[in-house]
Design an enzyme around this catalytic site. Structure first.
Site, mmCIF file in Angstrom:
data_model
loop_
_atom_site.group_PDB
_atom_site.id
_atom_site.type_symbol
_atom_site.label_atom_id
_atom_site.label_comp_id
_atom_site.label_asym_id
_atom_site.label_seq_id
_atom_site.Cartn_x
_atom_site.Cartn_y
_atom_site.Cartn_z
ATOM 1 N N GLY A 31 11.658 -0.245 23.993
ATOM 2 C CA GLY A 31 11.069 0.086 22.703
ATOM 3 C C GLY A 31 11.256 1.548 22.348
ATOM 4 N N HIS A 37 19.798 2.555 20.555
ATOM 5 C CA HIS A 37 19.524 1.124 20.705
ATOM 6 C C HIS A 37 20.198 0.326 19.572
ATOM 7 C CE1 HIS A 37 15.810 3.067 22.500
ATOM 8 N NE2 HIS A 37 16.201 2.315 23.510
ATOM 9 N N GLY A 148 23.692 0.808 27.489
ATOM 10 C CA GLY A 148 24.256 2.087 27.077
ATOM 11 C C GLY A 148 24.821 2.864 28.261
HETATM 12 P P1 AMP Z 1 15.687 2.199 27.138
HETATM 13 O O1 AMP Z 1 14.856 1.664 26.028
HETATM 14 O O2 AMP Z 1 15.645 3.688 27.265
HETATM 15 O O3 AMP Z 1 15.483 1.473 28.424
HETATM 16 O O4 AMP Z 1 17.193 1.898 26.722
HETATM 17 C C1 AMP Z 1 17.610 0.583 26.437
HETATM 18 C C2 AMP Z 1 19.114 0.556 26.366
HETATM 19 O O5 AMP Z 1 19.561 1.417 25.345
HETATM 20 C C3 AMP Z 1 19.775 1.045 27.674
HETATM 21 O O6 AMP Z 1 20.898 0.226 27.946
HETATM 22 C C4 AMP Z 1 20.191 2.444 27.331
HETATM 23 O O7 AMP Z 1 21.308 2.900 28.066
HETATM 24 C C5 AMP Z 1 20.534 2.292 25.858
HETATM 25 N N1 AMP Z 1 20.493 3.599 25.214
HETATM 26 C C6 AMP Z 1 19.437 4.439 25.145
HETATM 27 N N2 AMP Z 1 19.780 5.576 24.521
HETATM 28 C C7 AMP Z 1 21.091 5.455 24.192
HETATM 29 C C8 AMP Z 1 22.041 6.289 23.543
HETATM 30 N N3 AMP Z 1 21.710 7.517 23.099
HETATM 31 N N4 AMP Z 1 23.296 5.831 23.378
HETATM 32 C C9 AMP Z 1 23.645 4.595 23.833
HETATM 33 N N5 AMP Z 1 22.797 3.766 24.451
HETATM 34 C C10 AMP Z 1 21.543 4.177 24.630
#
Ligand code: AMP
Length: 283
Positions: A31, A37, A148
């Site tokens: 979230g 995202h 990501g």
């Molecule tokens: P999180 O909500 O931080 O667990 O991230 C969920 C997904 O979004 C993960 O696969 C992250 O690597 C990806 N993600 C978060 N920030 C970025 C970004 N700046 N660029 C690309 N993917 C991202």
């Protein structure tokens, strides 16, 4: 767009959709959704019949002194962003539903992949990530799941896990999305003071400097790491957790730049622990 909180309802809907021959693309998130995202959702939207976004701040991937309680929670705004990206389903289960009384079983990646980078300061983190993803994958059976490259160690560990456990899901890597000044977008960027936020693009700048040194022929990774650390420390606001050069396939440390050397770092600016990395391709 449907918001589902109940596990049985999620399983039944996924089974129905798969029975209709529909492919499911899943974007697992915690979230506090942003354009990083959204880029994963856009790719998943293109490649699948159904776009499913999970929003779950997974307690088992936070250590006792980490930011589980402070982590931003904003399901309404997240659902709106997901809907704007064409999501069909937001799956936001309760902690107690995912980890009921008596929960005992974890999926643990090998130390070779976790005794380096983020795994050093976050010893239970990847066990939590692998456990929650295995639970999601066995509940939903998505055709593809999108991750990501910002969280590069997570991506490598999840790919390894899917191969090792014969999970029937394709892991799709997605490039890092950045702010205009080069800072990788992150839900944790909001913890920074204006001064810290102004200094934080030094991470991307230090990676750019490393790429330029390599392009000019430098192959000594010790020298490159030192130059990067000097640049980051010159801000006076940064605390480097790690700054490593390693082989992307084996996760072994490397002091020489070769093809597929990963340069990865975690640096704290105040309360925000920021990640960034670049994969060096020589050929
Ligand atoms: P999180 O909500 O931080 O667990 O991230 C969920 C997904 O979004 C993960 O696969 C992250 O690597 C990806 N993600 C978060 N920030 C970025 C970004 N700046 N660029 C690309 N993917 C991202």
């Amino acid at each position: 767009m449907k918001i589902i909180r109940d596990l049985a309802e999620m399983r039944a809907l996924a089974e129905t959709l798969k029975g209709q021959g529909k492919s499911i693309g899943m974007v697992p998130t915690m979230g506090a959704l942003h354009e990083g995202h959204a880029s994963l959702m856009a790719k998943a939207r293109q490649e699948n019949d159904i776009l499913l976004v999970s929003v779950f701040v997974n307690p088992t991937q936070f250590g006792p002194d980490e930011d589980f309680d402070q982590y931003p929670r904003q399901l309404e705004a997240d659902a709106a962003l997901a809907e704007g990206q064409g999501a069909d389903i937001v799956f936001a289960p309760a902690d107690e539903a995912m980890y009921p009384e008596g929960f005992q079983t974890y999926v643990t990646p090998s130390p070779q992949m976790t005794n380096i980078l983020c795994g050093v300061s976050r010893p239970i983190h990847f066990r939590g990530v692998c456990t929650v993803l295995t639970k999601f994958f066995s509940l939903i059976h998505p055709d593809r799941a999108y991750f990501g490259e910002k969280d590069i160690q997570q991506l490598a560990i999840v790919m390894r896990m899917v191969t090792d456990l014969n999970l029937h899901v394709e892991i799709v890597p997605c490039p890092i999305v950045r702010e205009a000044d080069g800072l990788a977008k992150s839900s944790r960027n909001v913890y920074m003071t204006p001064e810290e936020r102004a200094a934080a693009p030094v991470l991307q700048a230090s990676l750019q400097m490393a790429r330029e040194m390599i392009a000019a022929g430098e192959r000594n990774a010790v020298k490159i790491r030192q130059a990067m650390a000097d640049k980051i420390n010159a801000t006076g606001l940064a605390k480097i957790d790690y700054l490593e050069t390693l082989d992307f396939a084996t996760f072994e440390r490397r002091d020489e730049i070769l093809d597929h050397t990963l340069i990865a770092m975690a640096v704290a600016f105040g309360k925000s622990r920021l990640l960034d990395n670049t994969l060096i391709r020589l050929n």
